[in-house]
Design a protein around this motif. Structure first.
Motif, PDB file in Angstrom:
ATOM      1  N   ASP A   1     -42.159 -34.328  -4.943  1.00  0.00           N
ATOM      2  CA  ASP A   1     -42.829 -34.509  -3.655  1.00  0.00           C
ATOM      3  C   ASP A   1     -41.790 -34.752  -2.561  1.00  0.00           C
ATOM      4  N   VAL A   2     -42.058 -34.206  -1.395  1.00  0.00           N
ATOM      5  CA  VAL A   2     -41.198 -34.458  -0.245  1.00  0.00           C
ATOM      6  C   VAL A   2     -41.483 -35.843   0.306  1.00  0.00           C
ATOM      7  N   GLN A   3     -40.418 -36.605   0.540  1.00  0.00           N
ATOM      8  CA  GLN A   3     -40.553 -37.925   1.141  1.00  0.00           C
ATOM      9  C   GLN A   3     -39.489 -38.118   2.201  1.00  0.00           C
ATOM     10  N   LEU A   4     -39.911 -38.731   3.315  1.00  0.00           N
ATOM     11  CA  LEU A   4     -39.004 -39.140   4.379  1.00  0.00           C
ATOM     12  C   LEU A   4     -39.292 -40.612   4.639  1.00  0.00           C
ATOM     13  N   GLN A   5     -38.305 -41.446   4.368  1.00  0.00           N
ATOM     14  CA  GLN A   5     -38.484 -42.897   4.461  1.00  0.00           C
ATOM     15  C   GLN A   5     -37.655 -43.428   5.623  1.00  0.00           C
ATOM     16  N   ALA A   6     -38.353 -43.814   6.703  1.00  0.00           N
ATOM     17  CA  ALA A   6     -37.666 -44.323   7.892  1.00  0.00           C
ATOM     18  C   ALA A   6     -37.551 -45.843   7.841  1.00  0.00           C
ATOM     19  N   SER A   7     -36.480 -46.351   8.433  1.00  0.00           N
ATOM     20  CA  SER A   7     -36.267 -47.792   8.496  1.00  0.00           C
ATOM     21  C   SER A   7     -35.364 -48.114   9.689  1.00  0.00           C
ATOM     22  N   GLY A   8     -35.232 -49.413   9.977  1.00  0.00           N
ATOM     23  CA  GLY A   8     -34.308 -49.849  11.013  1.00  0.00           C
ATOM     24  C   GLY A   8     -34.947 -50.287  12.312  1.00  0.00           C
ATOM     25  N   GLY A   9     -36.247 -50.128  12.432  1.00  0.00           N
ATOM     26  CA  GLY A   9     -36.915 -50.573  13.652  1.00  0.00           C
ATOM     27  C   GLY A   9     -36.938 -52.089  13.758  1.00  0.00           C
ATOM     28  N   GLY A  10     -37.330 -52.577  14.930  1.00  0.00           N
ATOM     29  CA  GLY A  10     -37.407 -54.010  15.139  1.00  0.00           C
ATOM     30  C   GLY A  10     -37.558 -54.347  16.598  1.00  0.00           C
TER      31      GLY A  10
ATOM     32  N   GLU B   1     -39.435 -48.870  28.056  1.00  0.00           N
ATOM     33  CA  GLU B   1     -40.172 -47.624  27.860  1.00  0.00           C
ATOM     34  C   GLU B   1     -39.765 -46.868  26.591  1.00  0.00           C
ATOM     35  N   ASP B   2     -38.746 -47.355  25.900  1.00  0.00           N
ATOM     36  CA  ASP B   2     -38.396 -46.788  24.597  1.00  0.00           C
ATOM     37  C   ASP B   2     -39.253 -47.374  23.476  1.00  0.00           C
ATOM     38  N   THR B   3     -40.067 -48.369  23.799  1.00  0.00           N
ATOM     39  CA  THR B   3     -40.957 -48.965  22.807  1.00  0.00           C
ATOM     40  C   THR B   3     -41.914 -47.925  22.262  1.00  0.00           C
ATOM     41  N   ALA B   4     -41.901 -47.749  20.932  1.00  0.00           N
ATOM     42  CA  ALA B   4     -42.722 -46.710  20.303  1.00  0.00           C
ATOM     43  C   ALA B   4     -42.555 -46.798  18.792  1.00  0.00           C
ATOM     44  N   ILE B   5     -43.417 -46.102  18.097  1.00  0.00           N
ATOM     45  CA  ILE B   5     -43.197 -45.839  16.681  1.00  0.00           C
ATOM     46  C   ILE B   5     -42.341 -44.576  16.597  1.00  0.00           C
ATOM     47  N   TYR B   6     -41.249 -44.654  15.870  1.00  0.00           N
ATOM     48  CA  TYR B   6     -40.335 -43.531  15.719  1.00  0.00           C
ATOM     49  C   TYR B   6     -40.548 -42.896  14.341  1.00  0.00           C
ATOM     50  N   TYR B   7     -40.739 -41.586  14.350  1.00  0.00           N
ATOM     51  CA  TYR B   7     -41.001 -40.837  13.130  1.00  0.00           C
ATOM     52  C   TYR B   7     -39.856 -39.863  12.856  1.00  0.00           C
ATOM     53  N   CYS B   8     -39.434 -39.793  11.603  1.00  0.00           N
ATOM     54  CA  CYS B   8     -38.473 -38.751  11.247  1.00  0.00           C
ATOM     55  C   CYS B   8     -39.233 -37.562  10.654  1.00  0.00           C
TER      56      CYS B   8
ATOM     57  N   ASP C   1     -45.786 -29.149  15.833  1.00  0.00           N
ATOM     58  CA  ASP C   1     -46.207 -28.136  14.870  1.00  0.00           C
ATOM     59  C   ASP C   1     -45.052 -27.289  14.355  1.00  0.00           C
ATOM     60  N   GLN C   2     -43.854 -27.544  14.848  1.00  0.00           N
ATOM     61  CA  GLN C   2     -42.673 -26.825  14.364  1.00  0.00           C
ATOM     62  C   GLN C   2     -42.078 -27.479  13.110  1.00  0.00           C
ATOM     63  N   TYR C   3     -42.551 -28.677  12.783  1.00  0.00           N
ATOM     64  CA  TYR C   3     -41.939 -29.477  11.729  1.00  0.00           C
ATOM     65  C   TYR C   3     -42.865 -29.605  10.530  1.00  0.00           C
ATOM     66  N   ALA C   4     -42.279 -29.483   9.337  1.00  0.00           N
ATOM     67  CA  ALA C   4     -43.071 -29.384   8.124  1.00  0.00           C
ATOM     68  C   ALA C   4     -43.368 -30.735   7.486  1.00  0.00           C
ATOM     69  N   HIS C   5     -42.398 -31.624   7.499  1.00  0.00           N
ATOM     70  CA  HIS C   5     -42.530 -32.879   6.766  1.00  0.00           C
ATOM     71  C   HIS C   5     -42.360 -34.063   7.722  1.00  0.00           C
ATOM     72  N   TRP C   6     -43.123 -35.135   7.450  1.00  0.00           N
ATOM     73  CA  TRP C   6     -43.104 -36.308   8.318  1.00  0.00           C
ATOM     74  C   TRP C   6     -42.978 -37.581   7.504  1.00  0.00           C
ATOM     75  N   GLY C   7     -42.216 -38.538   8.046  1.00  0.00           N
ATOM     76  CA  GLY C   7     -42.139 -39.866   7.461  1.00  0.00           C
ATOM     77  C   GLY C   7     -43.217 -40.765   8.033  1.00  0.00           C
ATOM     78  N   GLN C   8     -43.211 -42.022   7.613  1.00  0.00           N
ATOM     79  CA  GLN C   8     -44.296 -42.934   7.971  1.00  0.00           C
ATOM     80  C   GLN C   8     -44.089 -43.648   9.301  1.00  0.00           C
TER      81      GLN C   8
END
Length: 125
Positions: free
Chosen positions: A1-10, A89-96, A110-117
């Protein structure tokens, strides 16, 4: 399975820095461009930055150009997003995200195939 695991926010104060990471698995990392989108409260998701497959050409949105650096470590299957001089204004959820080979401009979901959480970045004093 494809997985993208994002981290580092705060939570960070205006003017501060954060480094986001996204580790991928389930596909040939070097064949894929890696991107970051963000979604602020009440707003649509927008493209932030993308780095292509080898040789790693990068693209930045006008909103972050000069304050953000994207990089990738192919040995670790990881893409990084260095955020500097952060503003409220950079406050947001960031997705890889990922797509084959190149980074189209402008960036569209719609150009991107896989998304992290997603990982939440909050810029506030």
């Amino acid at each position: 399975d494809v997985q993208l695991q994002a981290s580092g926010g705060g939570l960070v104060q205006p003017g501060g820095s954060l480094r986001l990471s996204c580790t991928a698995s389930g596909f040939i990392f070097t064949d894929y461009a890696l991107g970051w989108f963000r979604q602020a409260p009440g707003k649509e998701r927008e493209g932030v930055s993308c780095i292509s497959a080898v040789p790693g050409m990068s693209h930045y949105s006008d909103a972050v150009k000069g304050r953000v650096t994207i990089s990738r470590d192919n040995a670790k299957n990881t893409v990084y997003l260095q955020l500097d001089s952060l503003k409220p204004e950079d406050t947001a959820i960031y997705y890889c995200t990922s797509r084959r080979f190149a980074c189209p401009s402008p960036m569209k979901e719609d150009q991107y195939a896989h998304w992290g959480q997603g990982t939440l970045v909050t810029v506030s004093s």
